[in-house]
Design a protein around this motif. Structure first.
Motif, mmCIF file in Angstrom:
data_model
loop_
_atom_site.group_PDB
_atom_site.id
_atom_site.type_symbol
_atom_site.label_atom_id
_atom_site.label_comp_id
_atom_site.label_asym_id
_atom_site.label_seq_id
_atom_site.Cartn_x
_atom_site.Cartn_y
_atom_site.Cartn_z
ATOM 1 N N SER A 68 12.063 50.876 -18.789
ATOM 2 C CA SER A 68 11.164 50.402 -19.845
ATOM 3 C C SER A 68 11.184 51.320 -21.055
ATOM 4 O O SER A 68 11.267 50.860 -22.202
ATOM 5 C CB SER A 68 9.744 50.257 -19.305
ATOM 6 N N ILE A 69 11.090 52.629 -20.831
ATOM 7 C CA ILE A 69 11.089 53.523 -21.991
ATOM 8 C C ILE A 69 12.454 53.527 -22.675
ATOM 9 O O ILE A 69 12.544 53.674 -23.897
ATOM 10 C CB ILE A 69 10.642 54.958 -21.640
ATOM 11 N N ARG A 70 13.508 53.303 -21.925
ATOM 12 C CA ARG A 70 14.840 53.234 -22.533
ATOM 13 C C ARG A 70 15.020 51.958 -23.350
ATOM 14 O O ARG A 70 15.798 51.919 -24.294
ATOM 15 C CB ARG A 70 15.926 53.337 -21.457
ATOM 16 N N ASN A 71 14.292 50.919 -22.998
ATOM 17 C CA ASN A 71 14.412 49.637 -23.692
ATOM 18 C C ASN A 71 13.623 49.565 -24.984
ATOM 19 O O ASN A 71 14.013 48.836 -25.898
ATOM 20 C CB ASN A 71 13.949 48.500 -22.771
ATOM 21 N N VAL A 72 12.502 50.276 -25.082
ATOM 22 C CA VAL A 72 11.603 50.012 -26.212
ATOM 23 C C VAL A 72 11.336 51.220 -27.120
ATOM 24 O O VAL A 72 10.649 51.082 -28.124
ATOM 25 C CB VAL A 72 10.246 49.452 -25.726
ATOM 26 N N PHE A 220 16.358 44.906 -20.451
ATOM 27 C CA PHE A 220 15.486 43.746 -20.571
ATOM 28 C C PHE A 220 16.256 42.491 -20.993
ATOM 29 O O PHE A 220 15.939 41.381 -20.550
ATOM 30 C CB PHE A 220 14.392 44.007 -21.608
ATOM 31 N N ILE A 221 17.238 42.656 -21.857
ATOM 32 C CA ILE A 221 17.983 41.490 -22.349
ATOM 33 C C ILE A 221 18.788 40.858 -21.214
ATOM 34 O O ILE A 221 18.867 39.624 -21.097
ATOM 35 C CB ILE A 221 18.893 41.873 -23.529
ATOM 36 N N GLU A 222 19.370 41.689 -20.359
ATOM 37 C CA GLU A 222 20.087 41.158 -19.191
ATOM 38 C C GLU A 222 19.131 40.471 -18.227
ATOM 39 O O GLU A 222 19.438 39.415 -17.671
ATOM 40 C CB GLU A 222 20.837 42.288 -18.470
ATOM 41 N N PHE A 223 17.956 41.077 -18.023
ATOM 42 C CA PHE A 223 16.951 40.431 -17.172
ATOM 43 C C PHE A 223 16.608 39.046 -17.717
ATOM 44 O O PHE A 223 16.534 38.066 -16.965
ATOM 45 C CB PHE A 223 15.672 41.274 -17.110
ATOM 46 N N GLN A 224 16.403 38.951 -19.029
ATOM 47 C CA GLN A 224 15.991 37.684 -19.625
ATOM 48 C C GLN A 224 17.099 36.641 -19.546
ATOM 49 O O GLN A 224 16.837 35.474 -19.213
ATOM 50 C CB GLN A 224 15.552 37.900 -21.080
ATOM 51 N N LYS A 225 18.329 37.032 -19.853
ATOM 52 C CA LYS A 225 19.448 36.089 -19.774
ATOM 53 C C LYS A 225 19.562 35.502 -18.374
ATOM 54 O O LYS A 225 19.794 34.298 -18.198
ATOM 55 C CB LYS A 225 20.747 36.795 -20.139
ATOM 56 N N ASN A 226 19.425 36.348 -17.365
ATOM 57 C CA ASN A 226 19.544 35.873 -15.993
ATOM 58 C C ASN A 226 18.310 35.111 -15.549
ATOM 59 O O ASN A 226 18.420 34.145 -14.778
ATOM 60 C CB ASN A 226 19.830 37.055 -15.060
ATOM 61 N N TYR A 227 17.148 35.525 -16.043
ATOM 62 C CA TYR A 227 15.914 34.804 -15.723
ATOM 63 C C TYR A 227 16.031 33.340 -16.143
ATOM 64 O O TYR A 227 15.584 32.438 -15.424
ATOM 65 C CB TYR A 227 14.736 35.467 -16.432
ATOM 66 N N GLU A 228 16.611 33.112 -17.291
ATOM 67 C CA GLU A 228 16.750 31.746 -17.798
ATOM 68 C C GLU A 228 17.645 30.890 -16.911
ATOM 69 O O GLU A 228 17.567 29.661 -16.951
ATOM 70 C CB GLU A 228 17.278 31.790 -19.228
ATOM 71 N N LYS A 229 18.465 31.533 -16.084
ATOM 72 C CA LYS A 229 19.318 30.813 -15.127
ATOM 73 C C LYS A 229 18.741 30.832 -13.713
ATOM 74 O O LYS A 229 19.367 30.336 -12.782
ATOM 75 C CB LYS A 229 20.717 31.435 -15.120
#
Length: 360
Positions: A68-72, A220-229
Motif C-alpha cells: 500500500s505505501i509503495r502504491n500511493v 493495485f493496478i494489477e489487482f484491479q485489472k484481474n478483479y475485473e476478470k
C-alpha cells in the motif's frame, strides 16, 4: 499440539471452516475460480461497508501493508506509531526507500487526531498509515476522529490496518472516507493465516497510476485489472478462499449486529475478570480493544509458568506479551467464534491456576 488458542492471532478455527478447505482445488484461471471469487465479493463489500472492490492477496497482511505505501506514496508517508506493528510500518517505509515521518507515541497511548492535523499541515505528506486496533498493546485508536481530520487534507491517501478489528465491530469504509482498508484472515475472521483482504478507493487507484516502483505482486493496478476478470494477479491460496466463503456464511447467519454485540459482551467479561484481580488494561479503558485485552502484569504473574500449566491442564493458551512489553503485559483474545461459554470457561480455568503463579 492440541490446544485451543486464546492469543490475539492466529486464533481458534472451527471444524466447519477446516472442512471447507478440503474442497477440490480448481485452476485459478478457470470459470470455476471466477465463480468462487465473485461469490465472496458481495458479502466482503457488505462487511467492509464499501462499494469498492475487495482484492484477495495470498500473503500475510504485511504484504499488502508494504504494498500500500509503495502504491500511493509520492511526497511522503506519515506513520502513526503507538505499538509494535505501527512502529514497524515506519521501518518498512524506510526499507522501501520512501520519504517518511513518524508520529510517535508511548505504547498503549492512542493517536490524538490533533497531532495528525498538525503533522499533515506541514505539507510534507501525501499518505498516512495507522492501525485501527494495535494488537500488541490492545489499543483501539479513534478512527472516526482521525478520518474527520483527514477530510481536511484531500491529497493525503489514508491506509488503515484493521487486522484485529475487522468483522468484530462496524468499520464503515466509504462513509468514513478510508482509501485503503486492509485486514488478514487469522484474527477476528477466525480463518487460518495466509490470506489478506484489501479494499482500495478510486482515489488510491488514481494515485497508484502516477507512482513508479510499485512492484508487481502488490500492485493495485494489477489487482484491479484481474478483479475485473474475477481473478487475482498471481496464483491464489484457493483452500483459504473456500474457508473465507464458509466463514462469511457463518457471519451473516449470525447477523452483523449480533456479532458486534457478542464481541463487546465477551470483551467486557474479560475486562471484568481483570478488574476482579486488580489487573489494569495497558491503554486507557475507553481506548481498549474490543477483540482482546492487553493487561499490565503489575502483580508479578509468572506468565510462562501460567501458560505452561494452562496448556498442560486445560489444553489452551493465552499470550505472554509482545515485543518490548513481553512479560510486562499479557493478552487474552475474545475474537472470532468465541462464546459466553468458552470465555467464561477460560476465565474459570485462569482463576483455578492463578494463585500458584503469583509472587509468594
Amino acid at each position: 499440539m492440541s490446544y485451543k488458542l486464546f492469543i490475539p492471532g492466529p486464533i481458534a478455527v472451527s471444524e466447519k471452516t477446516y472442512q471447507a478447505m478440503t474442497q477440490w482445488v480448481m485452476g485459478h484461471r478457470s470459470k470455476d475460480f471466477v465463480n468462487l471469487f465473485q461469490a465472496v465479493q458481495p458479502k466482503l463489500q457488505e462487511l467492509m461497508y464499501t462499494q469498492d472492490p475487495v482484492y484477495l492477496s495470498t500473503s500475510s497482511a504485511w504484504g499488502v501493508m508494504e504494498g500500500s505505501i509503495r502504491n500511493v506514496t509520492k511526497k511522503g508517508v506519515l506513520n502513526c506509531m503507538s505499538g509494535a506493528f505501527s512502529d514497524k510500518w515506519n521501518d518498512v517505509a524506510q526499507r522501501c526507500s520512501l520519504p517518511c515521518g513518524k508520529l510517535q507515541y508511548d505504547w498503549g497511548t492512542p493517536i490524538d487526531p490533533e497531532d495528525v492535523r498538525r503533522e499533515l499541515s506541514t505539507g510534507k505528506y501525501d499518505a498516512i498509515t495507522f492501525i485501527h486496533n494495535e494488537t500488541s498493546t490492545g489499543t483501539m485508536n479513534p478512527l472516526e476522529g482521525i478520518m474527520e481530520v483527514l477530510r481536511e487534507f484531500p491529497d493525503v491517501i489514508s491506509i488503515t490496518d484493521t487486522v484485529s478489528s475487522f468483522s468484530a465491530l462496524p468499520i464503515k469504509k466509504d462513509e468514513l472516507g478510508i482509501d485503503v482498508l486492509l485486514t488478514g484472515t487469522q484474527k477476528a475472521l477466525a480463518c487460518p493465516p495466509g490470506l489478506a483482504l484489501l479494499s482500495v478507493s478510486e482515489r488510491a487507484l488514481k494515485r497508484a497510476e502516477e507512482v513508479e516502483g510499485r512492484g508487481y505482486y502488490f500492485d493495485f493496478i494489477e489487482f484491479q485489472k484481474n478483479y475485473e476478470k474475477g481473478m487475482t494477479p498471481s496464483t491464489p491460496v484457493i483452500p483459504l478462499i473456500y474457508a473465507l466463503q464458509s466463514k462469511l456464511e457463518d457471519i451473516f447467519e449470525e447477523g452483523l449486529e449480533n456479532r458486534y454485540a457478542r464481541h463487546e459482551r465477551l470483551n467486557n467479561l474479560v475486562r471484568a475478570w481483570g478488574s476482579k484481580h486488580g489487573i489494569e488494561l495497558l491503554p486507557p479503558a475507553e481506548f481498549g480493544s474490543k477483540t482482546l485485552c492487553c493487561f499490565k502484569n503489575e502483580i508479578g504473574i509468572d506468565l510462562e509458568g501460567l501458560r505452561k500449566e494452562l496448556k498442560a491442564k486445560y489444553s489452551c493458551d493465552i499470550d505472554g506479551g509482545y515485543g518490548k512489553v513481553k512479560g510486562k503485559t499479557f493478552r487474552i483474545s475474545n475474537m472470532g467464534d468465541e462464546t459466553d461459554e468458552t470465555i467464561t470457561q477460560l476465565l474459570e480455568q485462569l482463576d483455578d491456576l492463578l494463585p500458584q503463579f503469583l509472587p509468594k
